[in-house]
Write a protein that holds these residues in place. Structure first.
Motif, PDB file in Angstrom:
ATOM      1  N   UNK A 131       0.795  -1.219   0.000  1.00 45.00           N
ATOM      2  CA  UNK A 131       0.000   0.000   0.000  1.00 45.00           C
ATOM      3  C   UNK A 131       0.832   1.275   0.000  1.00 45.00           C
ATOM      4  N   UNK A 132       2.157   1.169   0.049  1.00 47.20           N
ATOM      5  CA  UNK A 132       3.006   2.368   0.069  1.00 47.20           C
ATOM      6  C   UNK A 132       2.806   3.175  -1.204  1.00 47.20           C
ATOM      7  N   UNK A 133       2.733   4.492  -1.065  1.00 47.19           N
ATOM      8  CA  UNK A 133       2.541   5.377  -2.219  1.00 47.19           C
ATOM      9  C   UNK A 133       3.688   6.379  -2.388  1.00 47.19           C
ATOM     10  N   UNK A 134       4.511   6.564  -1.334  1.00 48.36           N
ATOM     11  CA  UNK A 134       5.608   7.520  -1.403  1.00 48.36           C
ATOM     12  C   UNK A 134       6.833   6.968  -0.679  1.00 48.36           C
ATOM     13  N   UNK A 135       8.011   7.521  -1.019  1.00 48.10           N
ATOM     14  CA  UNK A 135       9.241   7.115  -0.348  1.00 48.10           C
ATOM     15  C   UNK A 135      10.171   8.306  -0.173  1.00 48.10           C
ATOM     16  N   UNK A 136      11.060   8.206   0.808  1.00 45.48           N
ATOM     17  CA  UNK A 136      12.148   9.160   1.032  1.00 45.48           C
ATOM     18  C   UNK A 136      13.462   8.401   1.013  1.00 45.48           C
ATOM     19  N   UNK A 137      14.512   9.047   0.536  1.00 46.15           N
ATOM     20  CA  UNK A 137      15.833   8.423   0.532  1.00 46.15           C
ATOM     21  C   UNK A 137      16.899   9.507   0.420  1.00 46.15           C
ATOM     22  N   UNK A 138      18.090   9.187   0.919  1.00 50.97           N
ATOM     23  CA  UNK A 138      19.213  10.131   0.885  1.00 50.97           C
ATOM     24  C   UNK A 138      20.464   9.416   0.408  1.00 50.97           C
ATOM     25  N   UNK A 139      21.191  10.076  -0.492  1.00 48.97           N
ATOM     26  CA  UNK A 139      22.453   9.530  -0.983  1.00 48.97           C
ATOM     27  C   UNK A 139      23.544  10.572  -0.818  1.00 48.97           C
ATOM     28  N   UNK A 140      24.655  10.256  -0.150  1.00 48.43           N
ATOM     29  CA  UNK A 140      25.750  11.219  -0.025  1.00 48.43           C
ATOM     30  C   UNK A 140      26.550  11.313  -1.325  1.00 48.43           C
ATOM     31  N   UNK A 141      26.723  12.523  -1.818  1.00 46.46           N
ATOM     32  CA  UNK A 141      27.619  12.789  -2.943  1.00 46.46           C
ATOM     33  C   UNK A 141      28.922  13.260  -2.314  1.00 46.46           C
ATOM     34  N   UNK A 142      29.965  12.439  -2.305  1.00 46.33           N
ATOM     35  CA  UNK A 142      31.112  12.638  -1.417  1.00 46.33           C
ATOM     36  C   UNK A 142      31.996  13.829  -1.773  1.00 46.33           C
ATOM     37  N   UNK A 143      32.711  14.305  -0.762  1.00 47.45           N
ATOM     38  CA  UNK A 143      33.690  15.370  -0.949  1.00 47.45           C
ATOM     39  C   UNK A 143      34.908  14.829  -1.696  1.00 47.45           C
ATOM     40  N   UNK A 144      35.525  15.709  -2.499  1.00 39.71           N
ATOM     41  CA  UNK A 144      36.710  15.335  -3.279  1.00 39.71           C
ATOM     42  C   UNK A 144      37.808  16.364  -3.066  1.00 39.71           C
TER      43      UNK A 144
END
Length: 431
Positions: A248-261
């Motif tokens: 029944x899920x209709x939405x999601x949240x997620x986080x991805x780190x874009x790393x320091x260089x």
């Protein structure tokens, strides 16, 4: 094949098939640089210095505008640990682009500009029925960064610069099958995630020093950005009616780190026609420990197999990544053949941040070797830049025992092999 746990988190939030850098980092920001193995931190070639080293922008000889586009064409193959046919990606072409406009004061003390580039983006589709279909069947993602930049010459040999990095647009579409049989003869159920990343800010800063006409040194730092998808859409298809209450899920949240260089570069000009460069990039991939999807709705994990082995369970789906910090080495050069024609060549070696037993199907990463060629032709104030890259990723194998030992059974056991071809072209106008 026995998969102990099948999680929705396939790690494709803003990742790519790593065209020219490890993990999901892509470095195709400057057409001249592309032909020179990706070097640029210790050089002041053109307006693409805004990406490689903002401190070098003031030292760029000409002000101007340039635009470039590349076509990444990957051939990726997979063979299961348990045998069977070799699986290959469906053919897709992705076209990351870059746009730069740089301007400066008459006394060459100050320069400013705007950069637009696409450091992450990819499209991957696996063949129907492949062994990892419960981890991933396809991803399609896009991102656009905007970077307003300023640079100041402290002396005629030393300059500094910085830019605000804006994740202006990011979007992802992720699909996979679910280990639940749909209606009779219709195949497994399917889930599709579709979301856009919220706008985030970071920075890119650098320093450039040219003690002599034959030597230049540069250093730059690009900060970490957390790319977040909030309220992304979840769509289930072919789910049997009897299990509808579990999906029944209709939405999601997620986080991805874009790393320091952090990058260091050296430029060497033995004569007025020859320019050589060497860069070292250090990427803080160790910040990427886990990828988590939070779903809104009953059984938001998508009806996947839970640790207990039963369908159903949590509205949180997690996948271990445990990346390690990694280094890329780059070497390249250019030679002015005539007043209008310049030729380039280069190479790179990229150490993968992905440990054994942690390889995922959306980014089957491995140590890689890159070979590049390029050329420019200038007529008046106009110029054309072309480049070509060949990236060869080492064969990467992980076994079911590796996955179980690392608690990473949300991916698939087998051997991956990837090669990428990247032609590119750019146009520039100087003034």
């Amino acid at each position: 094949m026995t998969l102990k746990s099948l999680l929705l988190a396939s790690g494709a939030l803003l990742t790519g098939t790593a065209a020219s850098a490890g993990g999901y980092q892509v470095t195709l920001a400057g057409q001249k640089n592309n032909g020179m193995g990706g070097v640029g931190v210790g050089l002041s070639l053109d307006q693409a210095a805004m990406f490689y080293n903002p401190g070098a922008l003031t030292m760029v000889k000409d002000r101007g505008v340039q635009v470039g586009v590349n076509a990444t064409m990957a051939r990726q193959a997979f063979r299961s640990q348990y045998g069977g046919a070799q699986r290959e990606l469906k053919n897709n072409i992705v076209t990351p682009f870059n746009l730069y406009a740089g301007f400066g004061s008459e006394d060459r003390k100050f320069a400013a500009g705007i950069a637009v580039y696409t450091p992450f983006g990819n499209k991957v589709e696996y063949a129907d029925g492949w062994e990892g279909r419960y981890s991933l069947t396809g991803i399609d993602l896009k991102s656009i960064y905007v970077q307003p930049t300023v640079s100041y010459a402290v002396t005629d040999k030393l300059s500094v610069g910085a830019g605000m990095v804006i994740l202006a647009y990011g979007a992802v579409n992720l699909q996979r099958d679910i280990p639940v049989e749909g209606a009779a003869g219709s195949g497994p159920a399917h889930v599709e995630l579709d979301g856009k990343a919220t706008t985030k800010l970071g920075f890119n800063a650098g320093i450039y020093f040219k003690p002599t006409e034959k030597l230049s040194i540069g250093a730059s730092y690009r900060s970490k950005i957390d790319a977040k998808v909030e309220g992304g859409d979840v769509k289930f298809t072919n789910v049997p009616t009897s299990l509808g209450s579990r999906f029944t899920a209709t939405e999601f949240d997620a986080t991805l780190p874009l790393p320091a260089t952090t990058s260091l570069g050296i430029g060497f000009m033995p004569n007025e026609n020859l320019t050589l460069g060497f860069d070292v990039n250090y990427v803080e991939w160790s910040k990427y420990k886990i990828l988590q999807f939070d779903f809104r709705g009953n059984n938001g994990a998508g009806g996947l197999v839970s640790p207990s082995g039963q369908v159903g369970g949590s509205n949180i789906s997690t996948s271990r990544r445990e990346y390690e910090d990694a280094v890329t080495l780059r070497l390249g050069g250019q030679y002015l053949l005539t007043s209008g024609l310049t030729v380039r060549a280069g190479a790179s070696y990229d150490f993968s941040p992905v440990k054994d037993g942690f390889v995922t199907p959306e980014t089957p990463d491995a140590d890689r070797i890159g070979l590049t060629l390029g050329a420019s032709y200038k007529f008046g104030n106009f110029g054309v830049d072309v480049s070509g890259q060949f990236i060869d990723l080492k064969k990467r194998t992980q076994t079911e025992a590796d996955l179980v030992a690392n608690n990473t059974a949300d991916r698939v056991a087998g051997t991956y092999k990837t090669r990428v071809l990247i032609p590119g072209i750019g146009l520039n106008y100087t003034f």
